[in-house]
Design a protein around this motif. Structure first.
Motif, PDB file in Angstrom:
ATOM      1  N   GLY A   1       0.817  -1.200   0.000  1.00 33.92           N
ATOM      2  CA  GLY A   1       0.000   0.000   0.000  1.00 33.92           C
ATOM      3  C   GLY A   1       0.856   1.257   0.000  1.00 33.92           C
ATOM      4  N   SER A   2       0.417   2.247   0.762  1.00 35.69           N
ATOM      5  CA  SER A   2       1.013   3.582   0.656  1.00 35.69           C
ATOM      6  C   SER A   2       2.400   3.726   1.249  1.00 35.69           C
ATOM      7  N   ILE A   3       2.930   2.712   1.917  1.00 36.67           N
ATOM      8  CA  ILE A   3       4.352   2.755   2.250  1.00 36.67           C
ATOM      9  C   ILE A   3       5.169   2.907   0.969  1.00 36.67           C
ATOM     10  N   SER A   4       4.601   2.467  -0.142  1.00 36.19           N
ATOM     11  CA  SER A   4       5.253   2.614  -1.446  1.00 36.19           C
ATOM     12  C   SER A   4       5.623   4.064  -1.735  1.00 36.19           C
ATOM     13  N   LYS A   5       4.844   4.999  -1.220  1.00 38.64           N
ATOM     14  CA  LYS A   5       5.107   6.420  -1.481  1.00 38.64           C
ATOM     15  C   LYS A   5       6.447   6.855  -0.919  1.00 38.64           C
ATOM     16  N   THR A   6       6.917   6.179   0.125  1.00 40.63           N
ATOM     17  CA  THR A   6       8.226   6.547   0.662  1.00 40.63           C
ATOM     18  C   THR A   6       9.334   6.189  -0.328  1.00 40.63           C
ATOM     19  N   PHE A   7       9.110   5.176  -1.146  1.00 36.48           N
ATOM     20  CA  PHE A   7      10.073   4.843  -2.199  1.00 36.48           C
ATOM     21  C   PHE A   7      10.053   5.902  -3.295  1.00 36.48           C
ATOM     22  N   VAL A   8       8.879   6.477  -3.544  1.00 35.64           N
ATOM     23  CA  VAL A   8       8.807   7.618  -4.457  1.00 35.64           C
ATOM     24  C   VAL A   8       9.636   8.765  -3.882  1.00 35.64           C
ATOM     25  N   ALA A   9       9.543   8.964  -2.557  1.00 29.85           N
ATOM     26  CA  ALA A   9      10.306  10.036  -1.906  1.00 29.85           C
ATOM     27  C   ALA A   9      11.803   9.852  -2.107  1.00 29.85           C
ATOM     28  N   VAL A  10      12.302   8.644  -1.861  1.00 32.04           N
ATOM     29  CA  VAL A  10      13.737   8.392  -2.001  1.00 32.04           C
ATOM     30  C   VAL A  10      14.160   8.553  -3.461  1.00 32.04           C
ATOM     31  N   ALA A  11      13.360   8.017  -4.373  1.00 35.45           N
ATOM     32  CA  ALA A  11      13.675   8.147  -5.800  1.00 35.45           C
ATOM     33  C   ALA A  11      13.662   9.609  -6.232  1.00 35.45           C
ATOM     34  N   LEU A  12      12.718  10.373  -5.688  1.00 32.00           N
ATOM     35  CA  LEU A  12      12.626  11.785  -6.019  1.00 32.00           C
ATOM     36  C   LEU A  12      13.864  12.543  -5.543  1.00 32.00           C
ATOM     37  N   MET A  13      14.326  12.226  -4.335  1.00 37.42           N
ATOM     38  CA  MET A  13      15.534  12.878  -3.839  1.00 37.42           C
ATOM     39  C   MET A  13      16.752  12.468  -4.656  1.00 37.42           C
ATOM     40  N   LYS A  14      16.750  11.229  -5.135  1.00 38.96           N
ATOM     41  CA  LYS A  14      17.838  10.795  -6.020  1.00 38.96           C
ATOM     42  C   LYS A  14      17.795  11.577  -7.321  1.00 38.96           C
ATOM     43  N   ALA A  15      16.591  11.818  -7.840  1.00 40.90           N
ATOM     44  CA  ALA A  15      16.451  12.608  -9.064  1.00 40.90           C
ATOM     45  C   ALA A  15      16.923  14.044  -8.841  1.00 40.90           C
ATOM     46  N   ILE A  16      16.644  14.593  -7.662  1.00 47.26           N
ATOM     47  CA  ILE A  16      17.141  15.934  -7.331  1.00 47.26           C
ATOM     48  C   ILE A  16      18.663  15.920  -7.255  1.00 47.26           C
ATOM     49  N   GLU A  17      19.220  14.855  -6.648  1.00 46.55           N
ATOM     50  CA  GLU A  17      20.679  14.698  -6.601  1.00 46.55           C
ATOM     51  C   GLU A  17      21.262  14.625  -8.009  1.00 46.55           C
ATOM     52  N   HIS A  18      20.519  14.023  -8.923  1.00 43.26           N
ATOM     53  CA  HIS A  18      20.960  13.943 -10.320  1.00 43.26           C
ATOM     54  C   HIS A  18      20.828  15.276 -11.048  1.00 43.26           C
TER      55      HIS A  18
ATOM     56  N   ARG B   1       0.953  15.584  13.453  1.00 42.67           N
ATOM     57  CA  ARG B   1       1.778  15.016  12.386  1.00 42.67           C
ATOM     58  C   ARG B   1       2.154  16.105  11.395  1.00 42.67           C
ATOM     59  N   ASN B   2       3.414  16.107  11.007  1.00 34.22           N
ATOM     60  CA  ASN B   2       3.859  16.986   9.937  1.00 34.22           C
ATOM     61  C   ASN B   2       4.231  16.119   8.737  1.00 34.22           C
ATOM     62  N   LYS B   3       4.613  16.754   7.653  1.00 34.98           N
ATOM     63  CA  LYS B   3       5.008  16.019   6.458  1.00 34.98           C
ATOM     64  C   LYS B   3       6.442  16.363   6.088  1.00 34.98           C
ATOM     65  N   GLY B   4       7.230  15.315   5.815  1.00 32.36           N
ATOM     66  CA  GLY B   4       8.491  15.493   5.138  1.00 32.36           C
ATOM     67  C   GLY B   4       8.197  15.366   3.644  1.00 32.36           C
ATOM     68  N   ILE B   5       9.121  14.769   2.913  1.00 30.01           N
ATOM     69  CA  ILE B   5       8.858  14.448   1.503  1.00 30.01           C
ATOM     70  C   ILE B   5       8.134  13.113   1.480  1.00 30.01           C
ATOM     71  N   PHE B   6       6.822  13.162   1.466  1.00 34.29           N
ATOM     72  CA  PHE B   6       5.915  12.014   1.566  1.00 34.29           C
ATOM     73  C   PHE B   6       5.931  11.338   2.944  1.00 34.29           C
ATOM     74  N   TRP B   7       7.042  11.350   3.650  1.00 34.26           N
ATOM     75  CA  TRP B   7       7.122  10.703   4.957  1.00 34.26           C
ATOM     76  C   TRP B   7       6.281  11.463   5.978  1.00 34.26           C
ATOM     77  N   ASN B   8       5.657  10.728   6.899  1.00 30.61           N
ATOM     78  CA  ASN B   8       4.976  11.331   8.041  1.00 30.61           C
ATOM     79  C   ASN B   8       5.978  11.527   9.167  1.00 30.61           C
ATOM     80  N   LEU B   9       5.944  12.704   9.777  1.00 27.82           N
ATOM     81  CA  LEU B   9       6.839  13.045  10.879  1.00 27.82           C
ATOM     82  C   LEU B   9       6.001  13.231  12.140  1.00 27.82           C
TER      83      LEU B   9
END
Length: 414
Positions: free
Chosen positions: A87-104, A342-350
């Protein structure tokens, strides 16, 4: 004599050190045994078909186990290597991939999505306002999950779709089946739903609020963020995330599609009445379609903690810091969210407790992932039933509370 005293002193120190290690080990074993006993008792008294858990601490898995069944009829145990969609834990993988794209260097969080997309997307209520990537990742984009379309993005692995009639509420069953008019690529779905010329487009696909003004959870906006990576990288999101996340972390039993995983290790997915759902895939797969196990997810949690502490192999520390930094501000909060809870990081819940994580649910599954990067503890929980009523929801929350309490109890040992 002085030499003898020194030797005795050193020997005593060694004995004290060994005693401390032994005491710590005995304490850890006692707490783990108690955790296992608690979870065994909960399984026996609860209505969950099966579940698995993993606990991580200081870069290691210190305990993982499964309870109950992945297949009740076949009496196949649910183990830490049992696979299911998360389920939506998958969105955290989008977050990591997105940060990798920003790094790129592909874009930044401030980038207007129309600077990347091959088609235009704008809120018809505010056509001159830019939707930025930061709005997608904090669920403040204004994009609505209109259920009569979004539910059709589920592709069921069955020729007898009517089987769902006994498993889903009638209001959902009437639309949650793959129709001939549903686009089956991420790109085509995004265009059809979000572009003014798309066949699924309507003003009701957006809220009457400016980007950043309203907090409202959006699966479609999350999948759109993943599609932006496709646009810039030239790779599908599944390929990109596999290349930069799954493979480096040796998550070899994980994948986005049924063809990508070992189906013999996949759990049955149960409805509330213990009937079995057919398997399914998602057109908008980045928002909730990853299939994995607690054994693989524990590697991911360890990497997130390592990344926060500057020791990741897949992403530079500054991008972890940004990913886990609160993106919504108490001084100017969007509507519809309580930042004290709850706050939001990049898709992650804080969470105020210091934990970072995400939950997930979908037909036949409920999931939870939490970690505290400062104490270096965390847990993963997967079960093969969706919490559709207060009883099941309460049982799942009780297990999650036991796991979080356990993590809290061992942080004093760190």
């Amino acid at each position: 004599m002085r030499l003898l005293n020194i030797k005795l002193f050193v020997f005593a120190g060694i004995l004290t050190f060994l005693f401390q290690i032994s005491s710590s080990s005995l304490y850890a074993q006692r707490t783990i045994d108690q955790l296992n006993a608690n979870l065994q008792a909960m399984y026996k008294s609860y209505k969950l078909p099966g579940f698995s858990i993993a606990i991580v601490n200081k870069g290691k898995v210190i305990y993982e186990n499964g309870y109950g069944y992945a297949d009740i009829k076949a009496r196949k145990p649910f183990t830490p290597t049992t696979i299911q969609n998360i389920g939506s834990i998958s969105k955290t993988f989008v977050a990591v991939a997105l940060m990798k794209a920003i790094e790129h260097g592909y874009f930044t969080l401030e980038t207007n999505i129309n600077d990347i997309l091959p088609f235009k997307v704008s809120n018809p209520y505010f056509p001159n306002d830019s939707i930025k990537i930061k709005h997608l990742v904090t669920h403040t984009s204004g994009i609505v999950d209109r259920n009569e379309i979004y539910y059709k993005s589920y592709i069921w692995d069955t020729k007898n779709i009517s089987i769902l009639k006994e498993l889903l509420p009638s209001s959902i069953y009437s639309i949650m089946s793959t129709g001939a008019d549903v686009d089956t690529t991420l790109k085509d779905f995004m265009y059809s739903y979000l572009n003014s010329d798309g066949k699924f487009f309507t003003k009701e696909n957006f809220y009457d609020s400016r980007p950043g003004e309203r907090s409202e959870y959006s699966n479609i906006a999350s999948a759109l963020a993943a599609y932006l990576i496709e646009c810039k990288s030239g790779k599908s999101f599944s390929e990109y995330s596999e290349l930069f996340i799954l493979t480096p972390l040796k998550m070899f039993k994980s994948g986005w599609f049924l063809k990508s995983i070992d189906l013999s290790q996949h759990t049955k997915l149960y409805a509330e009445n213990m009937e079995v759902f057919p398997l399914y895939q998602l057109v908008t797969y980045p928002d909730g379609g990853l299939r994995t196990s607690v054994d693989d997810l524990s590697k991911y949690v360890i990497e997130m903690i390592k990344g926060f502490n500057g020791k990741s192999d897949i992403l530079s520390q500054k991008f972890y810091v940004e990913m886990f930094t609160p993106q919504l501000f108490v001084t100017t909060p969007p509507k519809n969210i309580n930042l004290n809870k709850r706050n939001k990081g990049i898709f992650w819940n804080l969470y105020p407790t210091g934990y970072i994580g995400h939950d997930g649910d979908d037909p036949g599954i409920s999931t939870c992932l939490r970690f505290n990067p400062k104490t270096k503890t965390g847990y993963v929980f997967l079960t093969n039933i969706m919490a559709t009523n207060e009883v099941l929801s309460g049982e799942i929350k009780s297990i999650e509370k036991v796991l979080e309490d356990f993590c809290d109890s061992i942080r004093s040992q760190n």
